[in-house]
Enzyme design. Structure first.
Site, short mmCIF file in Angstrom:
data_model
loop_
_atom_site.label_atom_id
_atom_site.label_comp_id
_atom_site.label_asym_id
_atom_site.label_seq_id
_atom_site.Cartn_x
_atom_site.Cartn_y
_atom_site.Cartn_z
N SER A 103 77.93 -13.95 119.47
CA SER A 103 77.20 -14.62 118.38
C SER A 103 75.68 -14.61 118.91
O SER A 103 75.13 -13.59 119.12
CB SER A 103 77.82 -15.98 118.07
OG SER A 103 77.31 -16.29 117.00
N HIS A 255 85.38 -15.20 114.05
CA HIS A 255 84.27 -15.18 114.94
C HIS A 255 84.37 -15.42 116.20
O HIS A 255 83.59 -14.84 117.01
CB HIS A 255 83.21 -15.94 114.13
CG HIS A 255 81.81 -15.85 114.76
ND1 HIS A 255 81.13 -14.81 114.80
CD2 HIS A 255 81.29 -16.93 115.33
CE1 HIS A 255 79.91 -15.00 115.46
NE2 HIS A 255 79.94 -16.35 115.83
#
Length: 282
Positions: A103, A255
């Site tokens: 991320s 994610h």
């Protein structure tokens, strides 16, 4: 704490940085792990347990997250975070590195490759942040209001750790008390919210396409097809912009790859590294 981990703080670049180093004298490669926004080294605990048997591992709490200091003098820009990581690596005398960034950590890795390409021979980007613009001016100006950090804290309390985890994970059944407490721990003191307010002002936006196209380091991109935070189309665009990259898509995955798919991520990393070793020896 395990016997084979060296955990500690290094004062550099105006801040105390927390890191965990897993030495492995037989390893030919060191992995440097950089976590995402509102996260810490904790996010990599499963992947570290797989990597450390075969490689050296350095996991860093990016300021102001995890156990790293929260300092009002520090500039929380991506460039400065990248500089801080570079200084830490150089102070530890590490060589032959592969960066793993999840991320926001992926965007810091890309900044490092842009600033000092020779530091790493490869990079692994897990659902990497990319193409985000700088915060809009009204928000930056509002952040100078007294007690703005209380609004940040209120927003965080409203969204809540469990809700954030549900957003980040496709498989909600793996959410447990250990996971919730691990992510909540760094946010129990007010200093983090003051530092996050600084970050709103300092974060300069992600690297533009023209700079990404100059990065020649081989990059493996691994993405969840159900990623709501950084959708797969971002990974596909990044794969086009990076000169030397390949993209792997994990089905029914969100994610938080290091939480949801540590074993698959580990296998893909090993295969990717192995491909280069085979090429070099043939």
């Amino acid at each position: 704490m395990e016997q084979n981990v060296v955990a500690g703080y290094k004062p550099l670049n105006n801040i105390n940085v927390y890191y965990e180093f897993y030495p492995n004298p037989n390893a030919e490669r060191t992995f440097v792990l950089l976590h995402g926004f509102l996260s810490s080294t904790f996010t990599y605990r499963h992947l570290i347990s797989l990597l450390k048997n075969e490689y050296q591992v350095l996991s860093i709490d990016l300021p102001p997250f995890g156990k790293s200091a929260k300092c009002s003098r520090y500039i929380y820009s991506y460039k400065n975070l990248a500089d801080t990581v570079i200084q830490l690596i150089e102070s530890l005398g590490l060589k032959k590195m592969t960066f793993i960034g999840h991320s926001m950590g992926g965007q810091i890795v890309l900044n490092i490759l842009h600033l000092k390409q020779e530091l790493a021979d490869k990079a692994i980007l897990l659902c990497s942040s990319a193409y985000l613009k700088r915060a809009k001016l009204p928000l930056i100006l509002t952040s100078y209001l007294p007690y703005f950090h209380r609004f940040v804290k209120y927003w965080f309390a409203r969204t809540g750790v469990e809700k954030n985890l549900q957003e980040a994970l496709y498989n909600h059944s793996i959410i447990n008390e250990e996971m919730i407490n691990g992510y909540l721990q760094p946010f129990l003191q007010d200093e983090i919210f003051v530092a996050l307010t600084r970050m709103i002002r300092d974060r300069e936006g992600d690297l533009p396409s023209e700079i990404l196209k100059q990065i020649k380091t081989p990059c493996l991109l691994i993405w969840g097809d159900q990623d709501k935070s950084v959708p797969l189309k971002i990974g596909e665009k990044l794969n086009k912009d990076l000169a030397n990259s390949e993209l792997i898509i994990l089905k029914e995955t969100g994610h938080a790859l290091p939480e949801e798919r540590p074993m698959e991520v580990f296998e893909y990393i090993k295969n990717y590294i192995g491909k280069f070793q085979t090429t070099a020896s043939s």
